[in-house]
Design a protein around this motif. Structure first.
Motif, PDB file in Angstrom:
ATOM      1  N   GLU A 160      -7.844  15.473  21.547  1.00 35.51           N
ATOM      2  CA  GLU A 160      -7.886  16.136  20.241  1.00 35.51           C
ATOM      3  C   GLU A 160      -7.017  15.362  19.244  1.00 35.51           C
ATOM      4  N   ILE A 161      -5.839  14.959  19.681  1.00 33.44           N
ATOM      5  CA  ILE A 161      -4.915  14.232  18.798  1.00 33.44           C
ATOM      6  C   ILE A 161      -5.468  12.835  18.497  1.00 33.44           C
ATOM      7  N   ALA A 162      -6.121  12.230  19.491  1.00 34.13           N
ATOM      8  CA  ALA A 162      -6.734  10.909  19.257  1.00 34.13           C
ATOM      9  C   ALA A 162      -7.834  11.024  18.187  1.00 34.13           C
ATOM     10  N   ALA A 163      -8.599  12.128  18.250  1.00 32.70           N
ATOM     11  CA  ALA A 163      -9.659  12.332  17.246  1.00 32.70           C
ATOM     12  C   ALA A 163      -9.034  12.559  15.875  1.00 32.70           C
ATOM     13  N   MET A 164      -7.898  13.277  15.848  1.00 33.74           N
ATOM     14  CA  MET A 164      -7.193  13.532  14.582  1.00 33.74           C
ATOM     15  C   MET A 164      -6.738  12.209  13.957  1.00 33.74           C
ATOM     16  N   LEU A 165      -6.189  11.318  14.796  1.00 36.42           N
ATOM     17  CA  LEU A 165      -5.720  10.023  14.281  1.00 36.42           C
ATOM     18  C   LEU A 165      -6.908   9.206  13.748  1.00 36.42           C
ATOM     19  N   ALA A 166      -8.025   9.245  14.475  1.00 32.31           N
ATOM     20  CA  ALA A 166      -9.196   8.476  14.036  1.00 32.31           C
ATOM     21  C   ALA A 166      -9.657   8.959  12.663  1.00 32.31           C
ATOM     22  N   THR A 167      -9.654  10.287  12.460  1.00 29.28           N
ATOM     23  CA  THR A 167     -10.060  10.853  11.158  1.00 29.28           C
ATOM     24  C   THR A 167      -9.099  10.397  10.064  1.00 29.28           C
ATOM     25  N   MET A 168      -7.796  10.456  10.371  1.00 29.03           N
ATOM     26  CA  MET A 168      -6.797  10.076   9.360  1.00 29.03           C
ATOM     27  C   MET A 168      -6.922   8.587   9.010  1.00 29.03           C
ATOM     28  N   GLN A 169      -7.173   7.759  10.027  1.00 26.64           N
ATOM     29  CA  GLN A 169      -7.301   6.318   9.764  1.00 26.64           C
ATOM     30  C   GLN A 169      -8.559   6.029   8.946  1.00 26.64           C
ATOM     31  N   GLN A 170      -9.616   6.785   9.224  1.00 29.54           N
ATOM     32  CA  GLN A 170     -10.848   6.609   8.466  1.00 29.54           C
ATOM     33  C   GLN A 170     -10.600   6.986   6.998  1.00 29.54           C
ATOM     34  N   ALA A 171      -9.870   8.090   6.809  1.00 30.47           N
ATOM     35  CA  ALA A 171      -9.568   8.529   5.441  1.00 30.47           C
ATOM     36  C   ALA A 171      -8.742   7.465   4.716  1.00 30.47           C
ATOM     37  N   MET A 172      -7.780   6.862   5.424  1.00 31.82           N
ATOM     38  CA  MET A 172      -6.959   5.803   4.800  1.00 31.82           C
ATOM     39  C   MET A 172      -7.831   4.606   4.425  1.00 31.82           C
ATOM     40  N   GLY A 173      -8.735   4.243   5.339  1.00 31.37           N
ATOM     41  CA  GLY A 173      -9.625   3.111   5.090  1.00 31.37           C
ATOM     42  C   GLY A 173     -10.500   3.360   3.872  1.00 31.37           C
ATOM     43  N   LEU A 174     -11.017   4.595   3.759  1.00 33.84           N
ATOM     44  CA  LEU A 174     -11.886   4.934   2.620  1.00 33.84           C
ATOM     45  C   LEU A 174     -11.129   4.907   1.291  1.00 33.84           C
ATOM     46  N   ARG A 175      -9.811   5.099   1.387  1.00 30.94           N
ATOM     47  CA  ARG A 175      -8.998   5.058   0.158  1.00 30.94           C
ATOM     48  C   ARG A 175      -8.430   3.661  -0.106  1.00 30.94           C
ATOM     49  N   GLY A 176      -8.900   2.684   0.651  1.00 29.59           N
ATOM     50  CA  GLY A 176      -8.554   1.289   0.339  1.00 29.59           C
ATOM     51  C   GLY A 176      -7.464   0.670   1.184  1.00 29.59           C
ATOM     52  N   PHE A 177      -6.987   1.376   2.226  1.00 31.55           N
ATOM     53  CA  PHE A 177      -5.919   0.786   3.051  1.00 31.55           C
ATOM     54  C   PHE A 177      -6.432  -0.465   3.774  1.00 31.55           C
ATOM     55  N   GLY A 178      -5.650  -1.524   3.710  1.00 34.95           N
ATOM     56  CA  GLY A 178      -5.995  -2.764   4.414  1.00 34.95           C
ATOM     57  C   GLY A 178      -6.973  -3.651   3.664  1.00 34.95           C
ATOM     58  N   GLN A 179      -7.294  -3.281   2.419  1.00 37.51           N
ATOM     59  CA  GLN A 179      -8.275  -4.076   1.665  1.00 37.51           C
ATOM     60  C   GLN A 179      -7.623  -5.191   0.839  1.00 37.51           C
ATOM     61  N   GLY A 180      -6.315  -5.039   0.574  1.00 36.88           N
ATOM     62  CA  GLY A 180      -5.636  -6.002  -0.302  1.00 36.88           C
ATOM     63  C   GLY A 180      -5.461  -7.374   0.349  1.00 36.88           C
ATOM     64  N   ARG A 181      -5.020  -8.351  -0.450  1.00 34.12           N
ATOM     65  CA  ARG A 181      -4.795  -9.700   0.094  1.00 34.12           C
ATOM     66  C   ARG A 181      -3.540  -9.692   0.952  1.00 34.12           C
ATOM     67  N   GLN A 182      -3.629 -10.325   2.112  1.00 33.29           N
ATOM     68  CA  GLN A 182      -2.463 -10.335   3.001  1.00 33.29           C
ATOM     69  C   GLN A 182      -2.005 -11.755   3.239  1.00 33.29           C
ATOM     70  N   ARG A 183      -0.675 -11.916   3.222  1.00 32.53           N
ATOM     71  CA  ARG A 183      -0.118 -13.261   3.446  1.00 32.53           C
ATOM     72  C   ARG A 183       0.124 -13.466   4.926  1.00 32.53           C
ATOM     73  N   TRP A 184      -0.111 -14.691   5.369  1.00 26.07           N
ATOM     74  CA  TRP A 184       0.008 -15.009   6.799  1.00 26.07           C
ATOM     75  C   TRP A 184       1.448 -14.831   7.289  1.00 26.07           C
ATOM     76  N   LEU A 185       1.550 -14.289   8.495  1.00 28.49           N
ATOM     77  CA  LEU A 185       2.826 -14.093   9.191  1.00 28.49           C
ATOM     78  C   LEU A 185       3.842 -13.288   8.371  1.00 28.49           C
ATOM     79  N   ARG A 186       3.365 -12.449   7.486  1.00 25.16           N
ATOM     80  CA  ARG A 186       4.247 -11.570   6.715  1.00 25.16           C
ATOM     81  C   ARG A 186       3.873 -10.119   6.999  1.00 25.16           C
ATOM     82  N   VAL A 187       4.901  -9.272   7.153  1.00 23.72           N
ATOM     83  CA  VAL A 187       4.624  -7.853   7.307  1.00 23.72           C
ATOM     84  C   VAL A 187       4.718  -7.235   5.923  1.00 23.72           C
TER      85      VAL A 187
END
Lengths: 264, 214
Positions: A160-187
Motif C-alpha cells: 500500500e505504501i509502495a503504491a502511495m509513493l508511486a502516486t506521489m512520484q507520478q504527481a511530482m513528474g507531472l508537475r515538472g520534477f526532473g525536467q530541468g537541465r542537470q549538470r554532470w556529477l552535481r547534486v
C-alpha cells in the motif's frame, strides 16, 4: 526496487509443498549454513547437485528461479568478476594484458557456486511456503511477539505504501520534477530538498495511518494482555516430512564432514 | 550495500547472527521497559514499511543516480525500534527481491543496525548543547551527523568484510589500499545521506514534530 510484487509463493502439489513448514525452515536453513562452510572446489558440484535436486522435487518452474536470480546475480558478478584476472600466482593462460589465474578462478567458482546453491534453497523455501505460514513457523520456533507483530504489520502495509509513493512520484513528474537541465556529477540541492520532502510526506502519511490502525486494533482487544494461543501448526509432521528433514540434515552433516576431511 | 549469500564463510555468518541476536535482545528489552510497548508497534511497523519503500528513491547525480540506505534516519526517528525495523526490512529485501541473503541476514542487520543505534544516540545528544545553538540548527546538525555517520560506519564495515573475505591471495598492502580507496569513494555518498537526513528531519520537525519524539 521491485516492491510491487506480492507473495513469492507458487502453489504446486509437490513433496516440498507438503513438507511441514517448521521442519522445512529448520532443515533448509541448516543446509544453507552447510553450503556456506564449503571451501573445497571439489564439493561445488555436490552442493549444486543437492540444490538442483531439491528444486526439481519442489516442482517450481525454472522461469521462477531465472527471474529471481538475475538481479542478485549481477551484484555478485560485479563483486567477483575481476578475481580470476587479479588474484593468485598460478597462471592458467595469457592473452595480451589479460592473465587468467588459478587461485582467483577457484575463489570465483566457490563464491558463485555457494551463492547459486544458497539462493536456490531460499527460493525453494519461499516458493513452496506462503509468507504467513512461514511467519507462523518462525513464531512457533520462538520468534519474539514484537518482531512477529512488526513483521506482519509491515508486510500488510508494504505494498500500500509502495503504491502511495508511486502516486506521489507520478504527481511530482507531472508537475515538472526532473525536467530541468542537470549538470554532470552535481547534486541539485533543490531536487534533494524536494525528494527529502517527498520521503518526509511518505513517513508522515504512514504515521497518521498507523494511528488509525492502532485505534482499530485497540478496539479489537490488542494490547489488553489477552493470552494469545500458541501458533498451532496443527499439522503434526508426517513421516514424509520427517524423512525429508532427515535426508536434508544428513546431506548437510555430510558436506561439513567432507569439508573437514578434505581441508589440508 | 548488502552482502549476498555465498560471499562470507559460515563462521562470519554465524557471528553476524550472534551479534544481531544480542542487539535485537537489547533493543526489545529497551522497548519492553516502556509503560505501553504495544502502543508503538503499529507506528514502528508502518514506518518500517515506509522506510523500506523510501529507500527506493533515487537521488539524481547525472549521468547516474544514487540510492539511499537511510539507516541513520531510521535510528534518528525510530530509536530502539530501529534495529528490529532494519532486521525486518532486510528480511523483506531478501524475500521480495533477493537482495542481501538469508545466511548473511545477521551480518547485514548488524552492519546497518548498530550504526543506526549510534545515530539515535548522536541525535538524542543534541539537547546537551543547551542554548549554544538555536533549536532548528541543533536538530539539523545532529540529524546530519546521524545520517552521515550511520551510512559511513556501515560502509566501512561492508568494505572491510568484503575485502577481508573475498580474495584468496590478496596481500595486506593491497587490502589496505583497496579499503582506503573505496572508503574515500563513499565519503560523498555519506555526505548526501547526511544532507538528506537533515532536510527530512527539519521538514518533519515543522510538519509533525511528535514523530521525532521516539
Amino acid at each position: 526496487m521491485g516492491v510491487a510484487s506480492h507473495d513469492t509463493y507458487l502453489h504446486r502439489e509437490s513433496v516440498i509443498h507438503r513438507w511441514s513448514p517448521r521442519l522445512k525452515l529448520v532443515s533448509l536453513l541448516v543446509l544453507m549454513f552447510a553450503f556456506a562452510t564449503v571451501r573445497q572446489p571439489i564439493l561445488i558440484p555436490w552442493m549444486l547437485g543437492l540444490a538442483v535436486g531439491l528444486y526439481l522435487l519442489s516442482g517450481l518452474p525454472l522461469a521462477f528461479l531465472g527471474q529471481r536470480l538475475s538481479y542478485p546475480g549481477l551484484f555478485v558478478l560485479a563483486l567477483v568478476v575481476l578475481l580470476p584476472l587479479t588474484v593468485g600466482d598460478t597462471v592458467l593462460g595469457q592473452w595480451g594484458w589479460l592473465t587468467l589465474r588459478q587461485e582467483g578462478l577457484e575463489a570465483t567458482l566457490l563464491i558463485v557456486g555457494r551463492f547459486l546453491s544458497i539462493l536456490t534453497l531460499g527460493f525453494i523455501l519461499l516458493g513452496t511456503t506462503p509468507f504467513l505460514t512461514l511467519l507462523q513457523a518462525m513464531r512457533s520456533l520462538g520468534l519474539p511477539t514484537i518482531l512477529a507483530d512488526m513483521t506482519l504489520l509491515s508486510y500488510r502495509y508494504l505494498f500500500e505504501i509502495a503504491a502511495m509513493l508511486a502516486t506521489m512520484q507520478q504527481a511530482m513528474g507531472l508537475r515538472g520534477f526532473g525536467q530541468g537541465r542537470q549538470r554532470w556529477l552535481r547534486v541539485n540541492s533543490q531536487a534533494l530538498q524536494q525528494l527529502a520532502m517527498l520521503a518526509g510526506n511518505l513517513l508522515i502519511r504512514s504515521y497518521e495511518q498507523s494511528e488509525r490502525v492502532y485505534k482499530a486494533m485497540r478496539l479489537r482487544g490488542y494490547g489488553y494482555g489477552v493470552k494469545r494461543p500458541k501458533p498451532s501448526l496443527a499439522d503434526q509432521p508426517s513421516p514424509l516430512s520427517w524423512g525429508l528433514a532427515g535426508g536434508v540434515l544428513a546431506a548437510a552433516v555430510g558436506l561439513v564432514v567432507a569439508e573437514g576431511l578434505l581441508r589440508p | 550495500m548488502h552482502i549476498p549469500d555465498g560471499i562470507l564463510p559460515a563462521q562470519v555468518c554465524a557471528a553476524g547472527y550472534a551479534i544481531t541476536g544480542l542487539a535485537t535482545w537489547y533493543s526489545l528489552r529497551q522497548i519492553n521497559s516502556r509503560p505501553d510497548p504495544t502502543a508503538e508497534i503499529p507506528k514502528a511497523s508502518l514506518l518500517t514499511a515506509a522506510f523500506f519503500v523510501a529507500s527506493s528513491i533515487y537521488i539524481p547525480v547525472p549521468p547516474a543516480s544514487v540510492h539511499l540506505i537511510l539507516n541513520g534516519l531510521l535510528g534518528v526517528m525510530l530509536g530502539y525500534f530501529a534495529f528490529p525495523a532494519i532486521l525486518i526490512g532486510l528480511f523483506f529485501q531478501a524475500l521480495v527481491i533477493g537482495h542481501g541473503g538469508i545466511t548473511t541476514l545477521g551480518v547485514n542487520a548488524a552492519m546497518m543496525g548498530i550504526p543506526a543505534m549510534l545515530a539515535y544516540h548522536i541525535f538524542q545528544s543534541r539537547h546537551t548543547l543547551g542554548k549554544v545553538l538555536t533549536e532548528p540548527t541543533r536538530t539539523g546538525l545532529f540529524a546530519f551527523l546521524g545520517g552521515t555517520l550511520g551510512l559511513g560506519i556501515a560502509a566501512l564495515i561492508f568494505l572491510a568484510l568484503i575485502i577481508f573475505n573475498i580474495p584468496a591471495e590478496l596481500d595486506a598492502g593491497a587490502e589496505r589500499a583497496a579499503i582506503l580507496a573505496l572508503s574515500i569513494a563513499h565519503v560523498p555518498l555519506a555526505l548526501i545521506e547526511g544532507l538528506f537526513t537533515a532536510m527530512l528531519v527539519l521538514f518533519v520537525r515543522r510538519v509533525k514534530p511528535e514523530l521525532l519524539e521516539g
